[in-house]
Design an enzyme around this catalytic site. Structure first.
Site, PDB file in Angstrom:
ATOM      1  N   HIS A  55     -34.121   7.263  21.656  1.00 50.14           N
ATOM      2  CA  HIS A  55     -32.187   8.575  20.848  1.00 50.14           C
ATOM      3  C   HIS A  55     -33.882  10.116  21.156  1.00 50.14           C
ATOM      4  O   HIS A  55     -33.725  10.476  20.299  1.00 50.14           O
ATOM      5  CB  HIS A  55     -32.623   8.765  19.992  1.00 50.14           C
ATOM      6  CG  HIS A  55     -31.354   8.056  19.266  1.00 50.14           C
ATOM      7  ND1 HIS A  55     -30.320   7.743  19.929  1.00 50.14           N
ATOM      8  CD2 HIS A  55     -31.716   6.119  19.388  1.00 50.14           C
ATOM      9  CE1 HIS A  55     -29.589   7.076  19.597  1.00 50.14           C
ATOM     10  NE2 HIS A  55     -30.657   5.264  19.165  1.00 50.14           N
ATOM     11  N   ASN A 128     -24.457   5.415  15.774  1.00 47.67           N
ATOM     12  CA  ASN A 128     -23.830   5.428  17.144  1.00 47.67           C
ATOM     13  C   ASN A 128     -22.405   5.415  17.934  1.00 47.67           C
ATOM     14  O   ASN A 128     -21.449   5.966  16.733  1.00 47.67           O
ATOM     15  CB  ASN A 128     -24.539   4.328  18.087  1.00 47.67           C
ATOM     16  CG  ASN A 128     -25.774   3.540  18.502  1.00 47.67           C
ATOM     17  OD1 ASN A 128     -26.317   5.150  18.341  1.00 47.67           O
ATOM     18  ND2 ASN A 128     -26.220   2.748  18.590  1.00 47.67           N
TER      19      ASN A 128
END
Ligand code: NDP
Length: 489
Positions: A55, A128
């Site tokens: 990320h 997510n």
């Protein structure tokens, strides 16, 4: 004339020359005593903090969450006590596998991390844009992520190791189908859903527990790039999603999402046909209908990216009273690994950084460590119990006891009684996707699998084709045809 600010060193000392170093004569060497030169260069050398291992590339915004529906029968969390309750949020969107400068339109899941600054402390829902994940045991996470990153020899992305891992771990199929559908390349961060993905719990005022899944549905509508469109945008504008997001909010076009939950009782969990704590599975909507909760609006881009976005630190461990964890192994792994990552990147006092700081008062006996920037507890006792302060533990915040179905500790095979890797992705491919979406998914898989090379090429392709055929005959045939190979069965 407007009063100007004095230029100073970091120590606050005004100084005279910002552009010229002190030298011996105009063309001579620089004096060591020009410490401001040294301060500038030394600080610059230290500007980068460790990139997030996953990320790394992201963008974020502040906004607000408003409770629109009463779910107090499931949770005693203060935020949900009353319809109309509001709290400030910070959200960070990201891609997963790429580095900090990678392209926004890469085929990848997208991170959707929300920090709710509630009156009971910070609640982080670190989700997510997909309801499932590739693996179900956190012991496999680093191996999995290595296959999504760069080959240790060539430093290139590597389709061979990607599909080697997938084919040896068929539990990747569900998330794999989502990834290679057009949802693997969202048009923008505004046009995708978020999912808490894990099974969490809620605890009500009577101390009763239910299991919960969170769904954060975009009000902008789902919109995706096709594979070729995403490839084109990668070259045209690698920062596409970030630019789209910032322009929308700066232009007053505030994106909104609706939060919903699915609820499963402890009794239902015992008879659910799949493991309700398996992150590679969803709970069918038909069996566990979505229940409305609230609305989230993002409306403010931080004034400083590094301060708020780069230093933002989310942890699934951060739940407030009335919200809880579950036996989901991936969640249990993340409870420890996220705060650990933040201590490494930002230091032990990372929760004092403004974007991470709760709006509630922090009272505990943790002291010192690098970059302690609050009053460090002042002169109050740094041990508990003590005879001096009035800080008390809060027993009423305790969860109900958890009943486990075994008292035998062992390294159980995660798939032993849990090896249906194909029914749910098959439902997605065959029942949910339109023929066009099916074809795009096949094309995206074929395009990627064509990169498999080396002595194990045929073995890997055959093994993966076996999984595709078990998922859907049409999918298996489409991929085999696209690759120009015959499945040997
Ligand atoms: P439903 O028909 O009720 O739900 C299907 C859901 O699939 C839609 O609501 C949508 O979820 C989602 N979807 C549509 N296109 C795609 C895509 N290309 N990639 C991923 N998701 C997509 O059926 P069920 O609840 O019985 O689930 C059937 C299958 O749908 C599951 O096996 C799972 O693969 C998938 N799915 C199910 C979800 C769930 O929580 N039940 C959530 C998401 C996907 P959304 O409205 O969230 O966009």
């Amino acid at each position: 004339m407007e009063k100007k600010k004095k230029l100073t060193t970091a120590a606050g000392i005004p100084y005279a020359k910002h552009e010229d170093s002190m030298t011996v004569g105009p063309r001579g060497p620089i004096l060591l005593q020009d410490f401001i030169l040294h301060e500038k260069m030394a600080h610059f050398n230290r500007e980068r903090i460790p990139e997030r291992v996953v990320h790394a590339k992201g963008t974020g915004a502040f906004g607000k969450f408003t409770v629109t529906h009463d779910i107090s029968k499931y949770t005693r969390a203060g935020l949900f006590r009353k319809v109309g309750n509001e709290c400030r949020v910070f959200v960070r969107f990201s891609t997963v596998g790429g580095e900090k400068g990678s392209a926004d339109t890469e085929r990848d899941p997208r991170g959707f991390a929300i920090k709710f600054y509630t009156e009971d402390g910070n609640w982080d829902l670190v989700g997510n844009n997909t309801p499932v994940f590739f693996i179900k045991d956190p012991k496999k996470f680093s191996d999995f992520i290595h296959t999504q990153k760069r080959n240790p020899k060539t430093n290139l992305k590597d389709a061979t190791m990607f599909w080697d891992f997938f084919s040896l771990n068929p539990e990747t199929m569900h998330q794999g189908i989502v990834l290679f559908s057009d949802r693997g390349t969202p048009y923008s961060y505004r046009n995708m859903n978020g999912y808490g993905s894990h099974t969490f719990s809620m605890i009500n005022a009577r101390n009763e527990r239910v299991w919960v899944k969170y769904h954060i549905k975009t009000q902008q509508g789902i919109k995706n790039f096709t594979g070729p469109e995403a490839d084109e945008m990668r070259g045209k504008n690698p920062d596409w999603a970030q630019e789209d997001f910032i322009k929308a909010i700066e232009g007053g076009n505030f994106p909104k999402w609706t939060m919903k939950i699915q609820v499963m009782t402890e009794e239902q969990a015992k008879t659910f046909k799949w493991n309700p704590f398996d992150l590679t599975k969803v709970w069918p909507h038909g069996d566990f209908p979505l229940i409305d909760v609230g609305v989230m609006e993002l409306n403010q881009i931080p004034e400083n990216y590094f301060r708020d976005v780069e230093q933002s630190a989310f942890a699934p461990a951060h739940v407030v009273d009335g919200l809880g964890y579950s036996f989901d192994k991936m969640l249990q792994g993340r409870l420890l690994s996220y705060p650990d990552a933040h201590r490494y990147r930002l230091g032990a006092n990372y929760e004092q950084i403004p974007v991470n700081r709760p709006i509630t008062q922090v009272n505990n006996y943790e002291r010192d460590a690098s970059m302690r920037v609050d009053d460090n507890g002042g002169s109050s006792p740094n041990y508990h119990p003590n005879s001096f302060d009035d800080i008390v533990a809060m027993p009423d915040q305790k969860e109900p006891p958890m009943v486990l179905d075994s008292n035998v500790a062992d390294w159980y095979d995660r798939n032993e009684n849990d090896d249906d890797h194909f029914t749910q992705p098959g439902m997605l491919f065959e029942k949910v996707m339109t023929p066009q979406e099916q074809q795009n998914t096949i094309n995206n898989i074929v395009g990627h699998m064509k990169g498999i090379c080396g002595p194990k090429k045929d073995e890997i392709i055959q093994r993966q084709l076996g999984h595709f055929f078990k998922t859907s005959q049409k999918l298996g045939e489409g991929v085999a045809k696209g690759l120009g190979v015959t499945f040997k069965g």
